[in-house]
Scaffold this motif. Structure first.
Motif, PDB file in Angstrom:
ATOM      1  N   LEU A  93       0.827  -1.213   0.000  1.00 47.00           N
ATOM      2  CA  LEU A  93       0.000   0.000   0.000  1.00 47.00           C
ATOM      3  C   LEU A  93       0.861   1.262   0.000  1.00 47.00           C
ATOM      4  O   LEU A  93       0.543   2.237  -0.683  1.00 47.00           O
ATOM      5  CB  LEU A  93      -0.950   0.001   1.186  1.00 47.00           C
ATOM      6  CG  LEU A  93      -2.033  -1.076   1.160  1.00 47.00           C
ATOM      7  CD1 LEU A  93      -2.845  -1.055   2.448  1.00 47.00           C
ATOM      8  CD2 LEU A  93      -2.944  -0.920  -0.044  1.00 47.00           C
ATOM      9  N   LEU A  94       1.934   1.247   0.754  1.00 46.56           N
ATOM     10  CA  LEU A  94       2.831   2.404   0.772  1.00 46.56           C
ATOM     11  C   LEU A  94       3.454   2.618  -0.606  1.00 46.56           C
ATOM     12  O   LEU A  94       3.562   3.760  -1.077  1.00 46.56           O
ATOM     13  CB  LEU A  94       3.926   2.217   1.825  1.00 46.56           C
ATOM     14  CG  LEU A  94       3.475   2.357   3.280  1.00 46.56           C
ATOM     15  CD1 LEU A  94       4.526   1.787   4.226  1.00 46.56           C
ATOM     16  CD2 LEU A  94       3.178   3.797   3.632  1.00 46.56           C
ATOM     17  N   ASP A  95       3.837   1.527  -1.282  1.00 46.74           N
ATOM     18  CA  ASP A  95       4.437   1.629  -2.614  1.00 46.74           C
ATOM     19  C   ASP A  95       3.442   2.094  -3.675  1.00 46.74           C
ATOM     20  O   ASP A  95       3.838   2.621  -4.708  1.00 46.74           O
ATOM     21  CB  ASP A  95       5.042   0.283  -3.040  1.00 46.74           C
ATOM     22  CG  ASP A  95       6.288  -0.079  -2.241  1.00 46.74           C
ATOM     23  OD1 ASP A  95       6.850   0.814  -1.573  1.00 46.74           O
ATOM     24  OD2 ASP A  95       6.684  -1.254  -2.271  1.00 46.74           O
ATOM     25  N   TRP A  96       2.157   1.878  -3.443  1.00 46.54           N
ATOM     26  CA  TRP A  96       1.132   2.343  -4.373  1.00 46.54           C
ATOM     27  C   TRP A  96       1.091   3.875  -4.387  1.00 46.54           C
ATOM     28  O   TRP A  96       0.649   4.492  -5.338  1.00 46.54           O
ATOM     29  CB  TRP A  96      -0.225   1.739  -3.987  1.00 46.54           C
ATOM     30  CG  TRP A  96      -1.309   1.941  -4.988  1.00 46.54           C
ATOM     31  CD1 TRP A  96      -1.316   1.552  -6.303  1.00 46.54           C
ATOM     32  CD2 TRP A  96      -2.570   2.583  -4.766  1.00 46.54           C
ATOM     33  NE1 TRP A  96      -2.505   1.901  -6.901  1.00 46.54           N
ATOM     34  CE2 TRP A  96      -3.293   2.534  -5.979  1.00 46.54           C
ATOM     35  CE3 TRP A  96      -3.166   3.179  -3.660  1.00 46.54           C
ATOM     36  CZ2 TRP A  96      -4.573   3.067  -6.118  1.00 46.54           C
ATOM     37  CZ3 TRP A  96      -4.438   3.704  -3.786  1.00 46.54           C
ATOM     38  CH2 TRP A  96      -5.133   3.649  -5.002  1.00 46.54           C
ATOM     39  N   LYS A  97       1.570   4.479  -3.327  1.00 50.54           N
ATOM     40  CA  LYS A  97       1.686   5.935  -3.177  1.00 50.54           C
ATOM     41  C   LYS A  97       0.365   6.685  -3.365  1.00 50.54           C
ATOM     42  O   LYS A  97       0.232   7.512  -4.274  1.00 50.54           O
ATOM     43  CB  LYS A  97       2.758   6.491  -4.099  1.00 50.54           C
ATOM     44  CG  LYS A  97       4.136   5.911  -3.840  1.00 50.54           C
ATOM     45  CD  LYS A  97       5.213   6.798  -4.352  1.00 50.54           C
ATOM     46  CE  LYS A  97       6.592   6.234  -4.128  1.00 50.54           C
ATOM     47  NZ  LYS A  97       6.942   5.869  -2.797  1.00 50.54           N
ATOM     48  N   PRO A  98      -0.596   6.420  -2.486  1.00 48.46           N
ATOM     49  CA  PRO A  98      -1.844   7.188  -2.574  1.00 48.46           C
ATOM     50  C   PRO A  98      -1.590   8.659  -2.243  1.00 48.46           C
ATOM     51  O   PRO A  98      -0.740   8.987  -1.426  1.00 48.46           O
ATOM     52  CB  PRO A  98      -2.744   6.532  -1.528  1.00 48.46           C
ATOM     53  CG  PRO A  98      -1.818   5.842  -0.590  1.00 48.46           C
ATOM     54  CD  PRO A  98      -0.602   5.476  -1.379  1.00 48.46           C
ATOM     55  N   ASP A  99      -2.347   9.510  -2.911  1.00 48.33           N
ATOM     56  CA  ASP A  99      -2.230  10.952  -2.688  1.00 48.33           C
ATOM     57  C   ASP A  99      -3.138  11.421  -1.548  1.00 48.33           C
ATOM     58  O   ASP A  99      -2.949  12.499  -0.996  1.00 48.33           O
ATOM     59  CB  ASP A  99      -2.626  11.716  -3.954  1.00 48.33           C
ATOM     60  CG  ASP A  99      -1.831  11.263  -5.162  1.00 48.33           C
ATOM     61  OD1 ASP A  99      -0.602  11.365  -5.127  1.00 48.33           O
ATOM     62  OD2 ASP A  99      -2.454  10.802  -6.142  1.00 48.33           O
ATOM     63  N   LEU A 100      -4.160  10.615  -1.253  1.00 47.97           N
ATOM     64  CA  LEU A 100      -5.108  10.896  -0.171  1.00 47.97           C
ATOM     65  C   LEU A 100      -5.353   9.590   0.567  1.00 47.97           C
ATOM     66  O   LEU A 100      -5.692   8.589  -0.053  1.00 47.97           O
ATOM     67  CB  LEU A 100      -6.429  11.444  -0.730  1.00 47.97           C
ATOM     68  CG  LEU A 100      -7.622  11.563   0.222  1.00 47.97           C
ATOM     69  CD1 LEU A 100      -7.329  12.511   1.379  1.00 47.97           C
ATOM     70  CD2 LEU A 100      -8.871  12.016  -0.541  1.00 47.97           C
ATOM     71  N   VAL A 101      -5.154   9.603   1.887  1.00 44.17           N
ATOM     72  CA  VAL A 101      -5.393   8.424   2.709  1.00 44.17           C
ATOM     73  C   VAL A 101      -6.481   8.779   3.716  1.00 44.17           C
ATOM     74  O   VAL A 101      -6.362   9.756   4.451  1.00 44.17           O
ATOM     75  CB  VAL A 101      -4.115   7.953   3.429  1.00 44.17           C
ATOM     76  CG1 VAL A 101      -4.399   6.722   4.285  1.00 44.17           C
ATOM     77  CG2 VAL A 101      -3.008   7.664   2.430  1.00 44.17           C
ATOM     78  N   ILE A 102      -7.530   7.959   3.721  1.00 43.73           N
ATOM     79  CA  ILE A 102      -8.688   8.214   4.569  1.00 43.73           C
ATOM     80  C   ILE A 102      -8.784   7.122   5.622  1.00 43.73           C
ATOM     81  O   ILE A 102      -8.846   5.933   5.287  1.00 43.73           O
ATOM     82  CB  ILE A 102      -9.975   8.252   3.722  1.00 43.73           C
ATOM     83  CG1 ILE A 102      -9.882   9.371   2.689  1.00 43.73           C
ATOM     84  CG2 ILE A 102     -11.202   8.402   4.612  1.00 43.73           C
ATOM     85  CD1 ILE A 102     -10.863   9.249   1.551  1.00 43.73           C
ATOM     86  N   ALA A 103      -8.793   7.504   6.882  1.00 43.41           N
ATOM     87  CA  ALA A 103      -9.001   6.569   7.989  1.00 43.41           C
ATOM     88  C   ALA A 103     -10.452   6.721   8.426  1.00 43.41           C
ATOM     89  O   ALA A 103     -10.809   7.672   9.110  1.00 43.41           O
ATOM     90  CB  ALA A 103      -8.052   6.873   9.142  1.00 43.41           C
ATOM     91  N   ASP A 104     -11.301   5.773   7.997  1.00 44.35           N
ATOM     92  CA  ASP A 104     -12.720   5.814   8.345  1.00 44.35           C
ATOM     93  C   ASP A 104     -12.926   5.100   9.671  1.00 44.35           C
ATOM     94  O   ASP A 104     -12.275   4.096   9.943  1.00 44.35           O
ATOM     95  CB  ASP A 104     -13.540   5.136   7.237  1.00 44.35           C
ATOM     96  CG  ASP A 104     -15.036   5.365   7.410  1.00 44.35           C
ATOM     97  OD1 ASP A 104     -15.433   6.174   8.272  1.00 44.35           O
ATOM     98  OD2 ASP A 104     -15.802   4.727   6.674  1.00 44.35           O
TER      99      ASP A 104
END
Length: 190
Positions: A93-104
């Motif tokens: 997941l870190l390598d996918w490099k999301p620009d927005l991470v949401i903790a629901d």
């Protein structure tokens, strides 16, 4: 925001605005297993912009990795995963490099010692947008906010739980296991 006041709708609106302005391309949503499908339904209902959404499911890490790399096409790329799977996927997941991470339902990471919390803290160190969604940031004690803010913005309370605890709380009770807010620190804490 209180329960039922539109956290999901607001979040989809924020993601859409960021995508439309060219500031993000990838979104990672981490949520409890029981509500993963809600994100799929809500995006279908409210997103007025192109997107591809993938629920990362199944028990095999490689399967989830393939699902993640399979998110292609125009529009916003959205991956939704549960907290337990997220920390197990870790670097994928870190390598996918999301620009927005949401903790629901972010009160799920209130304890700084759980694997899920430690993983989300890694995103706290990343240069990306972060959202923390919960109607109950403090479920039992004020000390519960540390881990959530460690993810959201480590500059607020720092990266050391023990430094945070000794600054704002006295440990009392049998065995000194009960945190009690230092009265003179309440304004700064708030």
């Amino acid at each position: 925001m209180e329960m039922g006041t539109g956290k999901t709708l607001t979040t989809i609106g924020i993601a859409g605005a960021l995508w439309l302005s060219g500031r993000i391309k990838r979104v990672l949503i981490v949520a409890p297993l029981s509500i993963l499908g809600v994100w799929e339904e809500e995006f279908a209902k409210w997103a007025d912009f192109p997107y591809t959404l993938q629920l990362l499911n199944g028990s095999d890490k490689q399967k989830k990795q393939q699902q993640l790399t399979g998110i292609t096409g125009p529009g916003l790329h959205v991956a939704v995963v549960n907290y337990e799977s997220a920390w197990r996927l870790g670097d994928v997941l870190l390598d996918w490099k999301p620009d927005l991470v949401i903790a629901d339902e972010a009160h799920k990471i209130k304890s700084h010692t759980t694997n899920a919390s430690k993983f989300m803290h890694k995103f706290g160190n990343e240069k990306c947008f972060k959202l923390l969604l919960t109607g109950t940031i403090i479920t039992n004690k004020a000390i519960d906010v540390y881990s959530q803010y460690r993810y959201l913005n480590p500059a607020i309370y720092g990266t050391s739980f023990y430094r945070f605890r000794s600054r704002y709380f006295d440990m009392t009770g049998y065995g000194s296991h009960t945190p009690v807010m230092k009265r003179h620190m309440e304004p700064e804490f708030t």
